[in-house]
Write a protein that holds these residues in place. Sequence first.
Motif, PDB file in Angstrom:
ATOM      1  N   GLY A   1       5.626  12.671   7.108  1.00 57.27           N
ATOM      2  CA  GLY A   1       4.425  13.506   7.056  1.00 57.27           C
ATOM      3  C   GLY A   1       4.246  14.174   5.707  1.00 57.27           C
ATOM      4  O   GLY A   1       3.136  14.212   5.150  1.00 57.27           O
ATOM      5  N   SER A   2       5.331  14.704   5.157  1.00 59.35           N
ATOM      6  CA  SER A   2       5.255  15.390   3.866  1.00 59.35           C
ATOM      7  C   SER A   2       4.947  14.419   2.740  1.00 59.35           C
ATOM      8  O   SER A   2       4.125  14.705   1.859  1.00 59.35           O
ATOM      9  CB  SER A   2       6.577  16.111   3.576  1.00 59.35           C
ATOM     10  N   GLY A   3       5.620  13.259   2.755  1.00 59.76           N
ATOM     11  CA  GLY A   3       5.399  12.285   1.702  1.00 59.76           C
ATOM     12  C   GLY A   3       3.954  11.806   1.653  1.00 59.76           C
ATOM     13  O   GLY A   3       3.345  11.721   0.579  1.00 59.76           O
ATOM     14  N   LEU A   4       3.387  11.485   2.807  1.00 62.14           N
ATOM     15  CA  LEU A   4       1.997  11.039   2.843  1.00 62.14           C
ATOM     16  C   LEU A   4       1.054  12.134   2.379  1.00 62.14           C
ATOM     17  O   LEU A   4       0.112  11.885   1.615  1.00 62.14           O
ATOM     18  CB  LEU A   4       1.626  10.594   4.258  1.00 62.14           C
ATOM     19  N   THR A   5       1.299  13.356   2.813  1.00 65.30           N
ATOM     20  CA  THR A   5       0.443  14.469   2.405  1.00 65.30           C
ATOM     21  C   THR A   5       0.502  14.680   0.898  1.00 65.30           C
ATOM     22  O   THR A   5      -0.528  14.877   0.237  1.00 65.30           O
ATOM     23  CB  THR A   5       0.864  15.756   3.130  1.00 65.30           C
ATOM     24  N   LEU A   6       1.695  14.626   0.334  1.00 68.51           N
ATOM     25  CA  LEU A   6       1.841  14.789  -1.111  1.00 68.51           C
ATOM     26  C   LEU A   6       1.151  13.661  -1.872  1.00 68.51           C
ATOM     27  O   LEU A   6       0.530  13.889  -2.922  1.00 68.51           O
ATOM     28  CB  LEU A   6       3.329  14.850  -1.472  1.00 68.51           C
TER      29      LEU A   6
ATOM     30  N   PHE B   1      -1.440  11.860  -0.802  1.00 72.28           N
ATOM     31  CA  PHE B   1      -2.885  12.035  -0.679  1.00 72.28           C
ATOM     32  C   PHE B   1      -3.379  13.141  -1.618  1.00 72.28           C
ATOM     33  O   PHE B   1      -4.493  13.070  -2.136  1.00 72.28           O
ATOM     34  CB  PHE B   1      -3.261  12.364   0.765  1.00 72.28           C
ATOM     35  N   ASP B   2      -2.557  14.153  -1.805  1.00 66.96           N
ATOM     36  CA  ASP B   2      -2.923  15.256  -2.713  1.00 66.96           C
ATOM     37  C   ASP B   2      -2.769  14.861  -4.183  1.00 66.96           C
ATOM     38  O   ASP B   2      -3.250  15.579  -5.066  1.00 66.96           O
ATOM     39  CB  ASP B   2      -2.055  16.488  -2.438  1.00 66.96           C
ATOM     40  N   ASN B   3      -2.074  13.745  -4.440  1.00 62.82           N
ATOM     41  CA  ASN B   3      -1.825  13.281  -5.801  1.00 62.82           C
ATOM     42  C   ASN B   3      -2.161  11.795  -5.890  1.00 62.82           C
ATOM     43  O   ASN B   3      -1.270  10.942  -5.986  1.00 62.82           O
ATOM     44  CB  ASN B   3      -0.361  13.520  -6.188  1.00 62.82           C
ATOM     45  N   PRO B   4      -3.466  11.434  -5.885  1.00 67.89           N
ATOM     46  CA  PRO B   4      -3.859  10.023  -5.819  1.00 67.89           C
ATOM     47  C   PRO B   4      -3.363   9.179  -6.996  1.00 67.89           C
ATOM     48  O   PRO B   4      -3.114   7.983  -6.821  1.00 67.89           O
ATOM     49  CB  PRO B   4      -5.394  10.091  -5.780  1.00 67.89           C
ATOM     50  N   SER B   5      -3.182   9.793  -8.162  1.00 65.12           N
ATOM     51  CA  SER B   5      -2.671   9.013  -9.299  1.00 65.12           C
ATOM     52  C   SER B   5      -1.227   8.587  -9.049  1.00 65.12           C
ATOM     53  O   SER B   5      -0.817   7.475  -9.428  1.00 65.12           O
ATOM     54  CB  SER B   5      -2.770   9.815 -10.591  1.00 65.12           C
ATOM     55  N   VAL B   6      -0.443   9.451  -8.402  1.00 63.13           N
ATOM     56  CA  VAL B   6       0.928   9.091  -8.049  1.00 63.13           C
ATOM     57  C   VAL B   6       0.924   7.996  -6.992  1.00 63.13           C
ATOM     58  O   VAL B   6       1.710   7.043  -7.055  1.00 63.13           O
ATOM     59  CB  VAL B   6       1.710  10.324  -7.544  1.00 63.13           C
ATOM     60  N   LEU B   7       0.035   8.097  -6.020  1.00 62.76           N
ATOM     61  CA  LEU B   7      -0.093   7.065  -4.986  1.00 62.76           C
ATOM     62  C   LEU B   7      -0.388   5.708  -5.615  1.00 62.76           C
ATOM     63  O   LEU B   7       0.256   4.700  -5.285  1.00 62.76           O
ATOM     64  CB  LEU B   7      -1.199   7.455  -3.999  1.00 62.76           C
ATOM     65  N   ARG B   8      -1.327   5.680  -6.547  1.00 66.41           N
ATOM     66  CA  ARG B   8      -1.663   4.406  -7.209  1.00 66.41           C
ATOM     67  C   ARG B   8      -0.478   3.876  -8.018  1.00 66.41           C
ATOM     68  O   ARG B   8      -0.209   2.673  -8.036  1.00 66.41           O
ATOM     69  CB  ARG B   8      -2.883   4.604  -8.116  1.00 66.41           C
TER      70      ARG B   8
ATOM     71  N   ARG C   1      -5.666   6.065   3.323  1.00 68.29           N
ATOM     72  CA  ARG C   1      -6.298   7.296   2.857  1.00 68.29           C
ATOM     73  C   ARG C   1      -6.202   8.355   3.950  1.00 68.29           C
ATOM     74  O   ARG C   1      -5.961   8.037   5.116  1.00 68.29           O
ATOM     75  CB  ARG C   1      -7.753   7.054   2.475  1.00 68.29           C
ATOM     76  N   PRO C   2      -6.383   9.630   3.581  1.00 66.73           N
ATOM     77  CA  PRO C   2      -6.264  10.690   4.583  1.00 66.73           C
ATOM     78  C   PRO C   2      -7.424  10.685   5.558  1.00 66.73           C
ATOM     79  O   PRO C   2      -8.556  10.338   5.203  1.00 66.73           O
ATOM     80  CB  PRO C   2      -6.265  11.971   3.740  1.00 66.73           C
ATOM     81  N   GLY C   3      -7.136  11.031   6.794  1.00 66.47           N
ATOM     82  CA  GLY C   3      -8.173  11.244   7.785  1.00 66.47           C
ATOM     83  C   GLY C   3      -8.520  12.718   7.870  1.00 66.47           C
ATOM     84  O   GLY C   3      -7.943  13.553   7.166  1.00 66.47           O
ATOM     85  N   THR C   4      -9.427  13.047   8.744  1.00 61.98           N
ATOM     86  CA  THR C   4      -9.869  14.443   8.873  1.00 61.98           C
ATOM     87  C   THR C   4      -9.649  15.015  10.262  1.00 61.98           C
ATOM     88  O   THR C   4      -9.766  16.226  10.455  1.00 61.98           O
ATOM     89  CB  THR C   4     -11.357  14.564   8.518  1.00 61.98           C
TER      90      THR C   4
ATOM     91  N   ALA D   1      12.983  24.736  10.596  1.00 59.20           N
ATOM     92  CA  ALA D   1      12.674  23.377  10.137  1.00 59.20           C
ATOM     93  C   ALA D   1      11.172  23.166  10.255  1.00 59.20           C
ATOM     94  O   ALA D   1      10.652  23.010  11.354  1.00 59.20           O
ATOM     95  CB  ALA D   1      13.428  22.351  10.967  1.00 59.20           C
ATOM     96  N   ARG D   2      10.485  23.193   9.131  1.00 65.31           N
ATOM     97  CA  ARG D   2       9.023  23.105   9.151  1.00 65.31           C
ATOM     98  C   ARG D   2       8.568  21.682   8.858  1.00 65.31           C
ATOM     99  O   ARG D   2       8.615  21.239   7.712  1.00 65.31           O
ATOM    100  CB  ARG D   2       8.421  24.060   8.115  1.00 65.31           C
ATOM    101  N   GLY D   3       8.172  20.991   9.894  1.00 58.03           N
ATOM    102  CA  GLY D   3       7.650  19.654   9.704  1.00 58.03           C
ATOM    103  C   GLY D   3       6.138  19.658   9.756  1.00 58.03           C
ATOM    104  O   GLY D   3       5.486  20.632   9.387  1.00 58.03           O
ATOM    105  N   TRP D   4       5.583  18.549  10.230  1.00 60.23           N
ATOM    106  CA  TRP D   4       4.128  18.426  10.348  1.00 60.23           C
ATOM    107  C   TRP D   4       3.769  18.117  11.783  1.00 60.23           C
ATOM    108  O   TRP D   4       4.286  17.185  12.385  1.00 60.23           O
ATOM    109  CB  TRP D   4       3.604  17.331   9.413  1.00 60.23           C
ATOM    110  N   GLU D   5       2.873  18.908  12.331  1.00 60.05           N
ATOM    111  CA  GLU D   5       2.409  18.706  13.684  1.00 60.05           C
ATOM    112  C   GLU D   5       1.397  17.550  13.718  1.00 60.05           C
ATOM    113  O   GLU D   5       1.408  16.738  14.647  1.00 60.05           O
ATOM    114  CB  GLU D   5       1.759  19.988  14.203  1.00 60.05           C
ATOM    115  N   THR D   6       0.550  17.484  12.699  1.00 59.14           N
ATOM    116  CA  THR D   6      -0.457  16.441  12.602  1.00 59.14           C
ATOM    117  C   THR D   6      -0.523  15.925  11.160  1.00 59.14           C
ATOM    118  O   THR D   6      -0.218  16.654  10.212  1.00 59.14           O
ATOM    119  CB  THR D   6      -1.853  16.953  12.992  1.00 59.14           C
ATOM    120  N   ARG D   7      -0.920  14.660  11.015  1.00 65.59           N
ATOM    121  CA  ARG D   7      -1.188  14.075   9.695  1.00 65.59           C
ATOM    122  C   ARG D   7      -2.134  12.894   9.911  1.00 65.59           C
ATOM    123  O   ARG D   7      -1.744  11.749  10.055  1.00 65.59           O
ATOM    124  CB  ARG D   7       0.093  13.612   9.044  1.00 65.59           C
TER     125      ARG D   7
END
Length: 400
Positions: free
Chosen positions: A250-255, A257-264, A375-378, A390-396
């Motif tokens: 969850g964290s990796g995908l969120t990061l 999506f927040d950094n599209p140049s890194v994703l590419r 790509r991220p959904g809404t 332990a703080r994870g992600w409830e939704t992604r």
Amino acid sequence: MAALFGGELQDPYPAYSELQEIGDGVHWSDVMQGYLVTRYADARKVGSNPKVFSSDLFYDSAPSWHDAGESEHLRFLDAASRLFMFADPPMHTRIRSTFRHAFTPQAIEAWRPIVERITTELIDRYPRGEEFDIMPGFAADVPVAVIAAILGVPDDMRPRFREWSYAYASTFDPMIRGAQRNRAITTSLELFDYLGELVAARKVEPREDLITTLVQTKTIDGDNLGDVELLAQLALLLVAGNETTTTLIGSGLTLLFDNPSVLRGLQDDVSLVPDAVEEFLRLDAPLHWVLRKAAVDTPLGDRVIPAGSIVWAGAAAANRDPRRFTEPDALVVSRENNKHLSFFHGIHFCVGAPLARLEGQVVFEHILRSFPGIRPGTAPALRRATNSIARGWETRPVIL
């Protein structure tokens, strides 16, 4: 600070940064009944010396969490109190030594086909081009399915393993009390019972699985772990592995999506994924706080921590300490000397770290190769889980 540990803060990192810069970065918390350590050097110090910062404390230091008159609570404590993560040497050394054959580089590499098969199987269930929440049906399922396969658990037990894992994980959160803790303990005991049945079966009929390896491995003292000792460690493997990898996905995908140049960049060169996984772990540690007890009066920051005091080492805060990391809040895949504390430090460095890293690498390599248009959904709205430790992600939400 109450909001921070009550789980109301979706993004705790600004609060961590503020705590780092106030005074010496060490603060007393009435909510957590202990000292919060937020700077890298101090958090690492807490993990470096078990004679000064003891791990032998968790369950007997918080009697209000458990009911000594409840037979289920006592049975739960009998197993949970034998966890090597809450023990000092020599008990810690003896129990941990049984894992010396289980997590070698050769063993980890032998598990790669299992992780690749499960990752492909689970992600292929989802339709392309449609929005879905990747956390409950993929991120949460991958580590449970992997550890179940490695332990030798039938595939049809995966849903129960997932339920048991979440219940047992919640017992480590000091904010879970009363009826909620009672339910978590009852469910955790079901896990203990099932693992006990597997241990008994492997003693009679060994197989090529992790339970058999641990049943047959002698400790450094030349004996075998007792049944309750062994099932306690097996339950811990399930919970720790589940929480870490689920949060990492969850964290990796969120990061990304927040950094599209890194994703590419990663899509162009997936050989960078192992470094990216380390940076995901640094920027958003699955385990935010690690519990210890000061065994003696000891200096920390600009003060002396009294013997017997609870100390909470903030791994997630330390991982963004500007005294240790340049651009601490930035996703830098090429970061050198990335010695984060997400698996903590010292003799209690996470025994399952190699497996978590393998799972993370396989998952992200597969996603980046197979879904260049991800790509991220809404919907549902992006939301963190509220466990205060332990703080994870409830939704992604994502679209493949």
